[in-house]
Design a protein around this motif. Structure first.
Motif, PDB file in Angstrom:
ATOM      1  N   ILE A  11       0.864  -1.146   0.023  1.00  0.00           N
ATOM      2  CA  ILE A  11       0.063   0.001  -0.091  1.00  0.00           C
ATOM      3  C   ILE A  11       0.776   1.232  -0.054  1.00  0.00           C
ATOM      4  N   PRO A  12       1.059   2.251  -1.115  1.00  0.00           N
ATOM      5  CA  PRO A  12       1.696   3.275  -1.070  1.00  0.00           C
ATOM      6  C   PRO A  12       1.403   4.311  -0.098  1.00  0.00           C
ATOM      7  N   ASN A  13       0.362   4.416   0.206  1.00  0.00           N
ATOM      8  CA  ASN A  13      -0.154   5.382   1.165  1.00  0.00           C
ATOM      9  C   ASN A  13       0.703   5.188   2.501  1.00  0.00           C
ATOM     10  N   ASN A  14       0.356   3.902   2.993  1.00  0.00           N
ATOM     11  CA  ASN A  14       1.014   3.415   4.230  1.00  0.00           C
ATOM     12  C   ASN A  14       2.472   3.722   4.165  1.00  0.00           C
ATOM     13  N   THR A  15       3.141   3.351   3.021  1.00  0.00           N
ATOM     14  CA  THR A  15       4.561   3.411   3.006  1.00  0.00           C
ATOM     15  C   THR A  15       4.896   4.849   3.039  1.00  0.00           C
ATOM     16  N   GLY A  16       4.261   5.575   2.384  1.00  0.00           N
ATOM     17  CA  GLY A  16       4.360   7.145   2.534  1.00  0.00           C
ATOM     18  C   GLY A  16       4.464   7.639   3.721  1.00  0.00           C
ATOM     19  N   ALA A  17       3.313   7.202   4.657  1.00  0.00           N
ATOM     20  CA  ALA A  17       3.318   7.744   5.948  1.00  0.00           C
ATOM     21  C   ALA A  17       4.381   7.395   6.764  1.00  0.00           C
ATOM     22  N   ILE A  18       4.798   6.071   6.609  1.00  0.00           N
ATOM     23  CA  ILE A  18       5.896   5.735   7.229  1.00  0.00           C
ATOM     24  C   ILE A  18       7.325   6.373   6.963  1.00  0.00           C
TER      25      ILE A  18
END
Length: 91
Positions: A11-18
């Motif tokens: 999930i790109p959004n989760n990775t971006g948040a991390i």
């Protein structure tokens, strides 16, 4: 220093948040392939991740590559999906 390792993130959004958290805190981010999204410079720019250059990022070909390069000492592992314990694998 804390290192955060994402194994086969989808999930790109989760990775971006991390990644944003890593940029803010100075934690190192390690991504283990395959990735469920593109992290090329053009894709990151198109996604508006203007902090990406602040992330101390290392990408690994697979989990064996990660352990070969980083070792397995002092790990804290969490998951909701592993069919087996990676801590007990013979890499």
């Amino acid at each position: 220093m804390i290192d955060i390792v994402l194994v086969e993130p989808e999930i790109p959004n989760n990775t971006g948040a991390i990644a944003r958290t890593c940029a803010c805190t100075g934690a190192r981010l390690h991504l283990v392939k395959p990735l469920g999204f593109d992290i090329s410079a053009s894709a990151v720019k198109r996604a508006g991740l203007d902090y990406w250059h602040l992330v101390d990022l290392t990408v690994y070909e697979d989990i064996a590559d990660y352990f070969a390069r980083r070792g397995d000492e002092n790990l804290w592992l969490t998951t909701t999906k592993a069919p087996r314990s990676y801590a007990e694998c013979d890499w």
